[in-house]
Design an enzyme around this catalytic site. Sequence first.
Site, mmCIF file in Angstrom:
data_model
loop_
_atom_site.group_PDB
_atom_site.id
_atom_site.type_symbol
_atom_site.label_atom_id
_atom_site.label_comp_id
_atom_site.label_asym_id
_atom_site.label_seq_id
_atom_site.Cartn_x
_atom_site.Cartn_y
_atom_site.Cartn_z
ATOM 1 N N ASN A 44 37.934 -11.238 37.285
ATOM 2 C CA ASN A 44 39.185 -10.473 37.324
ATOM 3 C C ASN A 44 40.031 -10.962 38.487
ATOM 4 O O ASN A 44 39.641 -11.871 39.210
ATOM 5 C CB ASN A 44 38.892 -8.965 37.425
ATOM 6 C CG ASN A 44 38.116 -8.620 38.680
ATOM 7 O OD1 ASN A 44 38.589 -8.827 39.784
ATOM 8 N ND2 ASN A 44 36.897 -8.124 38.506
ATOM 9 N N ASP B 26 32.915 -4.429 34.681
ATOM 10 C CA ASP B 26 32.180 -3.344 34.026
ATOM 11 C C ASP B 26 31.116 -3.872 33.075
ATOM 12 O O ASP B 26 30.123 -3.222 32.825
ATOM 13 C CB ASP B 26 33.157 -2.450 33.250
ATOM 14 C CG ASP B 26 34.040 -1.660 34.204
ATOM 15 O OD1 ASP B 26 33.506 -1.187 35.216
ATOM 16 O OD2 ASP B 26 35.254 -1.553 33.950
ATOM 17 N N PRO C 50 25.485 -2.180 36.053
ATOM 18 C CA PRO C 50 25.185 -0.949 36.812
ATOM 19 C C PRO C 50 26.391 -0.541 37.644
ATOM 20 O O PRO C 50 27.152 -1.405 38.089
ATOM 21 C CB PRO C 50 24.019 -1.380 37.725
ATOM 22 C CG PRO C 50 24.088 -2.872 37.786
ATOM 23 C CD PRO C 50 24.712 -3.338 36.497
ATOM 24 N N ASP C 51 26.580 0.752 37.821
ATOM 25 C CA ASP C 51 27.698 1.230 38.637
ATOM 26 C C ASP C 51 27.210 1.375 40.080
ATOM 27 O O ASP C 51 26.415 2.273 40.401
ATOM 28 C CB ASP C 51 28.212 2.567 38.096
ATOM 29 C CG ASP C 51 29.539 2.933 38.735
ATOM 30 O OD1 ASP C 51 29.633 2.890 39.984
ATOM 31 O OD2 ASP C 51 30.493 3.246 38.000
ATOM 32 N N ILE C 52 27.680 0.492 40.941
ATOM 33 C CA ILE C 52 27.171 0.432 42.312
ATOM 34 C C ILE C 52 27.587 1.676 43.101
ATOM 35 O O ILE C 52 26.787 2.304 43.787
ATOM 36 C CB ILE C 52 27.672 -0.855 42.997
ATOM 37 C CG1 ILE C 52 27.151 -2.060 42.215
ATOM 38 C CG2 ILE C 52 27.230 -0.922 44.449
ATOM 39 C CD1 ILE C 52 27.917 -3.331 42.440
ATOM 40 N N PHE D 15 37.059 3.190 45.358
ATOM 41 C CA PHE D 15 38.440 2.872 45.025
ATOM 42 C C PHE D 15 38.637 3.198 43.557
ATOM 43 O O PHE D 15 37.678 3.208 42.782
ATOM 44 C CB PHE D 15 38.745 1.388 45.290
ATOM 45 C CG PHE D 15 39.263 1.143 46.681
ATOM 46 C CD1 PHE D 15 38.426 1.282 47.778
ATOM 47 C CD2 PHE D 15 40.592 0.788 46.893
ATOM 48 C CE1 PHE D 15 38.888 1.080 49.061
ATOM 49 C CE2 PHE D 15 41.079 0.586 48.181
ATOM 50 C CZ PHE D 15 40.232 0.729 49.268
ATOM 51 N N LYS E 149 31.739 9.889 39.632
ATOM 52 C CA LYS E 149 30.886 8.965 40.389
ATOM 53 C C LYS E 149 30.191 9.644 41.573
ATOM 54 O O LYS E 149 29.341 9.044 42.212
ATOM 55 C CB LYS E 149 31.700 7.775 40.877
ATOM 56 C CG LYS E 149 32.381 7.031 39.727
ATOM 57 C CD LYS E 149 32.521 5.578 40.009
ATOM 58 C CE LYS E 149 33.237 4.882 38.863
ATOM 59 N NZ LYS E 149 32.982 3.449 38.859
HETATM 60 N N1 CTP Z 1 32.460 0.261 40.798
HETATM 61 C C1 CTP Z 1 31.171 -0.087 41.118
HETATM 62 N N2 CTP Z 1 30.370 -0.636 40.147
HETATM 63 C C2 CTP Z 1 30.831 -0.826 38.894
HETATM 64 C C3 CTP Z 1 32.170 -0.477 38.583
HETATM 65 C C4 CTP Z 1 32.957 0.064 39.567
HETATM 66 O O1 CTP Z 1 30.744 0.073 42.259
HETATM 67 N N3 CTP Z 1 30.033 -1.345 37.987
HETATM 68 C C5 CTP Z 1 33.264 0.904 41.848
HETATM 69 C C6 CTP Z 1 34.458 0.107 42.340
HETATM 70 O O2 CTP Z 1 34.092 -0.713 43.443
HETATM 71 C C7 CTP Z 1 35.402 1.214 42.744
HETATM 72 C C8 CTP Z 1 35.082 2.327 41.761
HETATM 73 O O3 CTP Z 1 33.787 2.068 41.278
HETATM 74 O O4 CTP Z 1 35.111 1.711 44.026
HETATM 75 C C9 CTP Z 1 36.039 2.456 40.615
HETATM 76 O O5 CTP Z 1 36.227 1.229 39.992
HETATM 77 P P1 CTP Z 1 37.274 1.097 38.821
HETATM 78 O O6 CTP Z 1 37.289 -0.307 38.353
HETATM 79 O O7 CTP Z 1 38.553 1.731 39.223
HETATM 80 O O8 CTP Z 1 36.673 2.070 37.727
HETATM 81 P P2 CTP Z 1 35.571 1.865 36.653
HETATM 82 O O9 CTP Z 1 34.317 2.474 37.134
HETATM 83 O O10 CTP Z 1 35.483 0.441 36.276
HETATM 84 O O11 CTP Z 1 36.118 2.771 35.476
HETATM 85 P P3 CTP Z 1 37.322 2.441 34.456
HETATM 86 O O12 CTP Z 1 37.204 0.993 34.104
HETATM 87 O O13 CTP Z 1 37.037 3.344 33.315
HETATM 88 O O14 CTP Z 1 38.604 2.783 35.146
#
Ligand code: CTP
Length: 406
Positions: free
Chosen positions: A209, A277, A305-307, A325, A343
Amino acid sequence: MLQGKRILLIVAGGIAAYKSLELVRLLRRGGATVCAVLTESGAQFVTPLSLQALTEDKVYSDLFSLTDECEMGHIQLSRDADLVVIAPATANILAKLRAGIADDLATAVLLATDKSVLAAPGMNVRMWEHSATIENLAALASRGVLFVGPNAGDMACGEHGAGRMAEPQEILAAIQSALNAETPLGGRSALVTSGPTWEAIDPVRYIANRSSGKQGHAIASVLAGLGARTTLVTGPTRLGDPVGVHIVHIESAREMFDACADALPVDIAVCAAAVSDWRVAKAAGQKLKKDGNATPPVLKLSENPDILAALAAAGSRRPKLVVGFAAETEYVVEHAVSKRQRKGCDWVVANNVSSTSGTFGGDDNTVHLISDMGTEDWPRMGKEEVAARLGARIAAHFEKYTSCIP
Ligand code: CTP
């Protein structure tokens, strides 16, 4: 935080002395002045001229040099510094320091100083494990001498084990925390994620990205400057490594996840990375070929995984303050408010990343800080200013936090 600080660097005689040249470079880049004392055996490994060129100052080595004593006696030399650093700290210099021997300029300075001393031991593994060294270290630590490293690994002498001097970046981070003991986030630790992640399609292609990493890197610099021992886990960016921050370079979201787990426990986590994602469910081991008129491949994706959510749900290892963020292109605040809940993080910094906003890759940002106190709209400002404001808020939060804790 290094700006304007004066480091007295004692370079003793070890093979790692060459790394001290890089340390000088990093300290100078951070704005510190370095005054070097080179021992007689240190001069077998690096030349006074190299140190002089890098410190842009005279290199001191002789206790009885009249000119040195005229210009600056060893007492004054040791008092003028904000911090005395020994790198490499050999078994010999540590033994002398413990015993109070002052038979050359370096040891005389160490005995005369009223400043903190930070030692970066570097020696052969057997010397490091010798009971004499172990006892010396324990005695010095009990007198308040600070230590960084050593690390384990292959040694120049061909052996393997503990004794390798810490890397210049690690020593720099230790110098920062020693200098910052009195600063707002002194004694605190922070983890910051930054940049994009790259998800491999095959060995040559990846999904990525537009994140530049500017915001995350600026936040890591600010937190380090406020005194926090800071780890920055970053995806690939074009930016240089911020000074005084421990950097872990990763490519994929899963690598970022692992690096963040390794960095725990920390007091503060700020997730500024634009984590992908999804990843390709099964990245090809070999380059995907067009193969004549075959139809284009269809990529099957798996969720990463969502960190941020994992850090916020880390139970006893949960950072005391978790900041996420929210990158949104519409309904910025509304989406960010629900993201904060989903989250489980404490604060969300919401920003508009639509193509017209210029946020991704640009120098400015317009953000909203969302917390349990509601939403604050910040005016448009440079990413460095956003980082500075956020850092100040974090420092204020911890001041309150500390004063609430008995
Ligand atoms: N984030 C993370 N791990 C992921 C995805 C996101 O840690 N796999 C964290 C980003 O670093 C940020 C926050 O989650 O602090 C939100 O990221 P954002 O891209 O805005 O949201 P998404 O979780 O990707 O949700 P969406 O795409 O539905 O907006």
